[in-house]
Design a protein around this motif. Structure first.
Motif, PDB file in Angstrom:
ATOM      1  N   VAL A 196      44.044  38.183  56.377  1.00 55.48           N
ATOM      2  CA  VAL A 196      43.420  37.592  55.198  1.00 55.48           C
ATOM      3  C   VAL A 196      42.185  38.386  54.786  1.00 55.48           C
ATOM      4  O   VAL A 196      41.977  38.681  53.600  1.00 55.48           O
ATOM      5  N   ILE A 197      41.355  38.767  55.757  1.00 59.85           N
ATOM      6  CA  ILE A 197      40.136  39.515  55.440  1.00 59.85           C
ATOM      7  C   ILE A 197      40.488  40.858  54.812  1.00 59.85           C
ATOM      8  O   ILE A 197      39.896  41.262  53.794  1.00 59.85           O
ATOM      9  N   VAL A 202      40.351  44.020  49.952  1.00 55.67           N
ATOM     10  CA  VAL A 202      40.871  45.097  49.111  1.00 55.67           C
ATOM     11  C   VAL A 202      41.201  44.584  47.715  1.00 55.67           C
ATOM     12  O   VAL A 202      40.886  45.228  46.708  1.00 55.67           O
ATOM     13  N   ARG A 203      41.803  43.402  47.630  1.00 58.45           N
ATOM     14  CA  ARG A 203      42.155  42.844  46.319  1.00 58.45           C
ATOM     15  C   ARG A 203      40.932  42.438  45.518  1.00 58.45           C
ATOM     16  O   ARG A 203      40.998  42.325  44.287  1.00 58.45           O
ATOM     17  N   GLY A 204      39.817  42.219  46.187  1.00 62.66           N
ATOM     18  CA  GLY A 204      38.602  41.852  45.483  1.00 62.66           C
ATOM     19  C   GLY A 204      37.799  43.016  44.958  1.00 62.66           C
ATOM     20  O   GLY A 204      36.764  42.814  44.321  1.00 62.66           O
ATOM     21  N   LEU A 207      40.127  49.437  42.106  1.00 60.99           N
ATOM     22  CA  LEU A 207      40.622  50.660  42.725  1.00 60.99           C
ATOM     23  C   LEU A 207      39.612  51.796  42.587  1.00 60.99           C
ATOM     24  O   LEU A 207      39.473  52.630  43.488  1.00 60.99           O
ATOM     25  N   LEU A 208      38.891  51.827  41.470  1.00 65.35           N
ATOM     26  CA  LEU A 208      37.890  52.883  41.283  1.00 65.35           C
ATOM     27  C   LEU A 208      36.832  52.841  42.379  1.00 65.35           C
ATOM     28  O   LEU A 208      36.407  53.893  42.884  1.00 65.35           O
ATOM     29  N   SER A 209      36.395  51.641  42.754  1.00 63.60           N
ATOM     30  CA  SER A 209      35.369  51.550  43.798  1.00 63.60           C
ATOM     31  C   SER A 209      35.910  52.013  45.138  1.00 63.60           C
ATOM     32  O   SER A 209      35.197  52.657  45.921  1.00 63.60           O
ATOM     33  N   TYR A 245      48.144  44.620  47.645  1.00 66.23           N
ATOM     34  CA  TYR A 245      48.773  43.922  46.526  1.00 66.23           C
ATOM     35  C   TYR A 245      50.240  43.612  46.816  1.00 66.23           C
ATOM     36  O   TYR A 245      50.732  42.522  46.499  1.00 66.23           O
ATOM     37  N   LEU A 246      50.950  44.561  47.405  1.00 63.32           N
ATOM     38  CA  LEU A 246      52.353  44.317  47.722  1.00 63.32           C
ATOM     39  C   LEU A 246      52.495  43.235  48.787  1.00 63.32           C
ATOM     40  O   LEU A 246      53.494  42.498  48.799  1.00 63.32           O
TER      41      LEU A 246
END
Length: 364
Positions: A196-197, A202-204, A207-209, A245-246
């Motif tokens: 979960v972490i 990553v989802r938060g 992608l640029l960051s 994401y997947l």
């Protein structure tokens, strides 16, 4: 009394009647309601106004193959000769001119392998071995060594970079995403919390960051001897982003599986991994195919973001080609060419996903 519909036809109707019926159905579709008629007239008017102008610009007044920049400066239409003349730079970026046969071979290899891999007959255990061997050959051709001139990743560019980033990032991220999805649904608290972490962290982040962290922050924390090159860091960042994401897409498919499937597998005495491999995952992935296809297509287009960390993908190569002062900088033609390549990649995968979705229930 014959109560048949006025447009119904028999199986042996003559071709003329078939054509007439088709025209009448089309007319009903386009003008059957006031809203449909209004929309048909509006869009028809737009086509009448725009299509002739586009055709004049793109074809009739265009410069097609003349390598002289003066011809483009004098023309009122598109400068396709810029694409023709600069095709090597657009497709391969700043890769050494006398070695461009290598990225060209790499592009053909990847496209041929992708075309071969979508065939159901090729879905055997040896497919993974073929891809691993092919990727090793691809990196050798691009990087050199062992008889070839060495070319650093900083000189890679264009279509090969886009294809390599797409294939490797998605190819590695997909199995990792399955493990993450299973971990997030695990009954073991430590494993579930770690998944979960990772996924939510990553989802938060944009992608640029993540690319900036991989490109700028990592050199501050790792010694030079342990620091991978910029291409590898961007590839790892894209892989981690795609896996997160997947994983959520796969988890959605897992949640859609009825509890009875797990109970039936347990009744047969199947252990956990065989249950997942034989019963659960095939159904979950089949359910999640539309969402998986959408996420992967987004990732194909997200590879263009590596230009912000100094990698020469297709868009970077196009910008570099436009900087030539001898040409009139035909930006519209250049980005239409680049957009057509991205469209071809995305559309091809969308059609493959559609094939899998239609094939799934029949194979079940």
């Amino acid at each position: 009394m014959n109560m048949a519909m006025p447009f119904s036809i028999s199986a042996d109707a003559p071709p003329a009647q078939l054509r007439l019926s088709g025209v009448m159905r089309l007319a009903k579709l386009l003008f059957g309601t006031p809203l449909n008629a209004a929309l048909t007239l509006v869009f028809g008017g737009l086509l009448v106004v725009t299509v002739p102008a586009i055709m004049r610009w793109a074809v009739m007044d265009a410069v097609l193959f003349d390598p002289d920049p003066k011809a483009c400066r004098a023309a009122t239409g598109a400068c396709w000769s810029f694409i023709y003349t600069k095709s090597g730079q657009l497709l391969f970026g700043i890769y050494p001119l006398d070695e461009r046969w290598r990225p060209a071979t790499v592009c053909l290899m990847i496209l041929a392998l992708l075309a071969w891999s979508v065939r159901p007959a090729s879905w055997t255990p040896r497919l993974l071995a073929v891809w691993v061997a092919a990727l090793a050959l691809i990196f050798w051709l691009m990087g050199g060594g062992c008889g070839l001139t060495e070319v650093p990743t900083s000189s890679w560019g264009g279509l090969p970079v886009t294809l390599i980033l797409t294939v490797v990032a998605i190819g590695v991220a997909f199995p990792v995403s399955i493990l993450l999805a299973l971990a997030r649904r695990s009954t073991m608290p430590v494993l579930r919390t770690a998944a979960v972490i990772l996924i939510e962290s990553v989802r938060g982040l944009p992608l640029l960051s993540i690319l900036f962290v991989a490109s700028i922050m990592m050199p501050l924390f790792l010694p030079e001897a342990l620091l991978p090159d910029k291409f590898t860091r961007a590839l790892v960042a894209l892989t981690v982003f795609a896996a997160a994401y997947l994983a959520e897409v796969v988890r959605g498919g897992l949640q859609a599986i009825p509890k009875g499937q797990y109970e039936a597998a347990a009744a047969l005495g199947l252990p956990f991994w065989r249950t997942q491999y034989l019963v659960i995952l095939p159904q979950a992935i089949r359910i999640a195919i539309p969402a998986l296809a959408n996420t992967i297509i987004v990732m194909i287009k997200n590879t263009s973001l590596v230009l912000v960390v100094g990698l020469f993908d297709l868009i970077s190569s196009g910008k570099a080609a436009l900087a030539d002062p001898e040409w009139p900088s035909p930006a519209a033609e250049t980005f239409l060419f680049i957009g057509a390549i991205f469209f071809a990649l995305s559309f091809s995968f969308a059609r493959f996903a559609d094939f899998l979705e239609r094939r799934g229930p029949a194979a079940h």
